[in-house]
Design an enzyme around this catalytic site. Structure first.
Site, PDB file in Angstrom:
ATOM      1  N   HIS A   7       0.593  -0.954   0.313  1.00  0.00           N
ATOM      2  CA  HIS A   7      -0.151   0.034  -0.149  1.00  0.00           C
ATOM      3  C   HIS A   7       0.727   1.335  -0.493  1.00  0.00           C
ATOM      4  CE1 HIS A   7       0.425  -0.676   4.020  1.00  0.00           C
ATOM      5  NE2 HIS A   7       0.835  -0.127   4.781  1.00  0.00           N
ATOM      6  N   HIS A  79       4.349   7.421   4.061  1.00  0.00           N
ATOM      7  CA  HIS A  79       4.641   6.131   3.698  1.00  0.00           C
ATOM      8  C   HIS A  79       4.488   4.979   2.301  1.00  0.00           C
ATOM      9  CE1 HIS A  79       1.730   4.208   6.380  1.00  0.00           C
ATOM     10  NE2 HIS A  79       2.430   2.949   6.241  1.00  0.00           N
ATOM     11  N   GLU A 130       7.522   1.072   5.356  1.00  0.00           N
ATOM     12  CA  GLU A 130       7.392   0.031   5.822  1.00  0.00           C
ATOM     13  C   GLU A 130       7.972  -1.240   5.190  1.00  0.00           C
ATOM     14  OE1 GLU A 130       3.111  -0.034   6.071  1.00  0.00           O
ATOM     15  OE2 GLU A 130       2.732  -1.266   8.565  1.00  0.00           O
TER      16      GLU A 130
END
Lengths: 134, 134
Positions: A7, A79, A130
């Site tokens: 994502h 992010h 991430e």
């Protein structure tokens, strides 16, 4: 090491306005809002054909995105989450290469119920990364 | 309206350092650098399983990413590109919904040789959105 983009996260000051913008103006499928108090955010997913956008609104005083929104009051890209096969092996390889893992260095259970780690944006051209084990 | 995420663009101050970081530290496949003087950038693509990252370095004095890098000297996430089926229909629908299209409003030919438009980040929670007709 990097697999799929799981994502792209966007921090927003008002989740209902942002969700309506993606649903109504951009014509995308969106999820119901989910409050994740243990992560300090409420989230709406924008479901696209090959990945998803995670719209994040602060939840609680200790929200990890609160300082970002103080610097970027309109919101902004926060992010990118990449999938990895083995998060501990990835962490060790990254540490040996000199990249800084945020926090204790131990994976936490992320918003999708899977182990995640964050890498220091200064080591990756200003991008907070991430990693999520899938 | 929104189809796949075609790419996520990251503006970087030094393309060779950024490319090495994605190739060597993060273990991703990367392309050769391509100079695109008509777009004011040199680009390296990071090829992932479901989408790609576009690393952008300014090329020339009028580069559209130069002011971004002055504000973010380490680099940072610059825009998200979504695929659409019909860019003129998308533009008209967005304009009617009150979203601002940057520039003249006429699509230009983007880095992939296809028509593109950019939407004003203030209308989308601080995120610069590119639409590309596929």
């Amino acid at each position: 090491m990097l697999g799929r983009v799981n994502h792209i996260a966007i921090a927003v000051p008002d989740l209902s306005v942002a969700a309506a913008s993606y649903r109504d103006t951009l014509g995308a499928r969106i999820s119901q809002p989910q409050a994740l108090p243990e992560h300090g955010v409420t989230v709406v997913f924008v479901e696209l054909d090959n990945t998803k956008i995670e719209l994040l609104e602060p939840l609680g005083d200790d929200s990890p995105i609160r300082s970002f929104l103080e610097k970027n009051p309109s919101g902004g890209m926060h992010h990118i989450c990449y999938e990895v096969q083995d998060i501990l092996a990835s962490r060790d390889q990254l540490s040996q290469a000199g990249a800084r893992v945020l926090g204790s260095g131990e994976p936490k259970i992320g918003a999708h119920g899977k182990p995640v780690l964050f890498l220091h944006p200064k080591d990756f051209q200003g991008t907070l990364i991430e990693l999520e084990q899938v």
